[in-house]
Design a protein around this motif. Structure first.
Motif, short mmCIF file in Angstrom:
data_model
loop_
_atom_site.label_atom_id
_atom_site.label_comp_id
_atom_site.label_asym_id
_atom_site.label_seq_id
_atom_site.Cartn_x
_atom_site.Cartn_y
_atom_site.Cartn_z
N VAL A 19 52.03 35.00 -92.88
CA VAL A 19 50.80 34.42 -92.32
C VAL A 19 50.72 32.94 -92.67
N GLY A 20 51.05 32.60 -93.91
CA GLY A 20 51.04 31.20 -94.31
C GLY A 20 51.99 30.36 -93.48
N HIS A 21 53.18 30.88 -93.22
CA HIS A 21 54.15 30.17 -92.40
C HIS A 21 53.63 30.01 -90.97
N TYR A 22 53.02 31.05 -90.44
CA TYR A 22 52.47 31.01 -89.07
C TYR A 22 51.45 29.88 -88.95
N TYR A 23 50.53 29.78 -89.92
CA TYR A 23 49.50 28.76 -89.83
C TYR A 23 50.02 27.38 -90.22
N ASP A 24 51.05 27.32 -91.05
CA ASP A 24 51.71 26.03 -91.29
C ASP A 24 52.22 25.44 -89.99
N LEU A 25 52.88 26.27 -89.18
CA LEU A 25 53.40 25.81 -87.90
C LEU A 25 52.27 25.36 -86.97
N LYS A 26 51.17 26.12 -86.96
CA LYS A 26 50.02 25.76 -86.14
C LYS A 26 49.46 24.40 -86.56
N ALA A 27 49.34 24.20 -87.87
CA ALA A 27 48.79 22.95 -88.38
C ALA A 27 49.68 21.77 -88.01
N ARG A 28 50.98 21.94 -88.13
CA ARG A 28 51.90 20.85 -87.82
C ARG A 28 51.92 20.54 -86.33
N ARG A 29 51.72 21.57 -85.52
CA ARG A 29 51.78 21.37 -84.07
C ARG A 29 50.49 20.78 -83.53
N HIS A 30 49.34 21.26 -84.02
CA HIS A 30 48.07 20.88 -83.42
C HIS A 30 47.19 20.02 -84.32
N GLY A 31 47.55 19.88 -85.59
CA GLY A 31 46.77 19.05 -86.49
C GLY A 31 45.42 19.66 -86.83
N PRO A 32 44.49 18.83 -87.36
CA PRO A 32 43.18 19.34 -87.78
C PRO A 32 42.23 19.53 -86.59
N THR A 33 42.54 20.53 -85.79
CA THR A 33 41.76 20.86 -84.59
C THR A 33 41.55 22.37 -84.56
N PRO A 34 40.61 22.88 -83.77
CA PRO A 34 40.46 24.33 -83.66
C PRO A 34 41.77 25.04 -83.30
N ARG A 35 42.57 24.46 -82.43
CA ARG A 35 43.85 25.10 -82.08
C ARG A 35 44.80 25.14 -83.28
N ARG A 105 41.23 14.92 -95.18
CA ARG A 105 40.00 14.73 -94.41
C ARG A 105 38.77 14.64 -95.29
N HIS A 106 38.78 15.30 -96.45
CA HIS A 106 37.58 15.39 -97.28
C HIS A 106 37.78 14.74 -98.65
N ALA A 107 38.67 13.77 -98.71
CA ALA A 107 38.97 13.12 -99.99
C ALA A 107 37.74 12.43 -100.58
N ALA A 108 36.80 12.02 -99.74
CA ALA A 108 35.63 11.30 -100.22
C ALA A 108 34.46 12.23 -100.55
N THR A 109 34.67 13.53 -100.52
CA THR A 109 33.60 14.49 -100.81
C THR A 109 33.76 15.00 -102.24
N PRO A 110 32.96 14.50 -103.18
CA PRO A 110 33.18 14.86 -104.59
C PRO A 110 32.83 16.30 -104.94
N THR A 111 32.05 16.96 -104.10
CA THR A 111 31.65 18.34 -104.41
C THR A 111 32.52 19.36 -103.68
N SER A 112 33.73 18.97 -103.31
CA SER A 112 34.65 19.90 -102.66
C SER A 112 35.98 19.91 -103.38
N ALA A 113 36.68 21.04 -103.27
CA ALA A 113 38.04 21.18 -103.79
C ALA A 113 38.80 22.09 -102.85
N PHE A 114 40.10 21.86 -102.71
CA PHE A 114 40.95 22.65 -101.82
C PHE A 114 42.20 23.07 -102.58
N VAL A 115 42.54 24.36 -102.51
CA VAL A 115 43.69 24.88 -103.24
C VAL A 115 44.50 25.83 -102.36
N VAL A 116 45.81 25.84 -102.58
CA VAL A 116 46.69 26.82 -101.94
C VAL A 116 46.67 28.08 -102.79
N ALA A 117 46.14 29.15 -102.24
CA ALA A 117 46.02 30.41 -102.97
C ALA A 117 45.60 31.50 -102.01
#
Length: 220
Positions: A19-35, A105-117
């Motif tokens: 599943v992670g590989h599937y969405y990695d490919l989606k992200a690389r193909r379409h970027g930060p968009t709904p697709r 995209r959210h580097a300037a948001t101090p109350t957020s964190a993002f992790v691979v897990a």
């Protein structure tokens, strides 16, 4: 604080690695968009977010886990539709490319964190999961349902007040559905969350998409 640097995470067992590989490919193909997260368009994505967030009361500061956060679109939705809310947000995804996009995209948001897990990794007031159960790829249904059960238990364990997730409705008779999708009657996981996890469950439907949202609240 928002995480920095290249996304990295633990080695994931199948089917999560696939599943992670599937969405990695989606992200690389379409970027930060709904697709890029396999949604057809922004309005349907926002509609799903609105149903999930019916769980949440933002009248006071809250913490929120977003499992399957993708590129962090739910955080954008919160800013737009709950502009006064004080939310300590943690986004979690099994696809490293998604987390890299979210951190950028959210580097300037101090109350957020993002992790691979594959788990929130902390207890928050609420946890939500948008679309993470829908694409099972070639995983056999019993194995996928074991993963769903484990993930729901994990969401419950990491939520003080409650959690929410959405599922695709079963296909109508005579309608073909790709075997890679997981479609399930609402009674299956409603009964599980009530009987196994001890939650109060509300089903939200009728919002114009072939799916429903399960909202599970913890008993006081």
């Amino acid at each position: 604080m928002a995480s920095r640097g290249k996304a990295a995470g633990p080695r994931l067992p199948p089917p999560l690695a696939e599943v992670g590989h599937y969405y990695d490919l989606k992200a690389r193909r379409h970027g930060p968009t709904p697709r890029g997260v396999d949604w057809p368009d922004a309005p349907s994505q926002a509609l799903r977010f609105a149903q999930l967030l019916k769980l949440c009361d933002f009248a006071q500061p809250r913490s929120l886990n977003d499992l399957g956060c993708g590129y962090g679109a739910l955080l954008d939705h919160l800013r737009q539709h709950h502009p006064g809310a004080a939310v300590d947000y943690r986004g979690v995804d099994v696809a490293p490319s998604m987390i890299e996009l979210a951190r950028q995209r959210h580097a300037a948001t101090p109350t957020s964190a993002f992790v691979v897990a594959s788990s929130p990794g902390r207890v928050a007031d609420y946890s939500v999961a948008s679309g993470i159960f829908n694409v099972k790829l070639e995983c056999a249904e019993p194995a996928w349902e074991a993963l769903v059960a484990a993930t729901l238990a994990d969401l419950s364990a990491h939520s003080r007040i409650g959690f929410a997730a959405n599922f695709i409705e079963p296909a109508q008779p005579g309608v073909d559905s790709p075997h890679q999708l997981y479609r399930v009657a609402r009674a299956r996981w409603t009964a599980h969350c009530i009987g196994k996890l001890g939650c109060q469950v509300e089903i939200v439907d009728g919002y114009g998409l072939p799916e429903y949202t399960l909202i599970a609240r913890k008993h006081s």
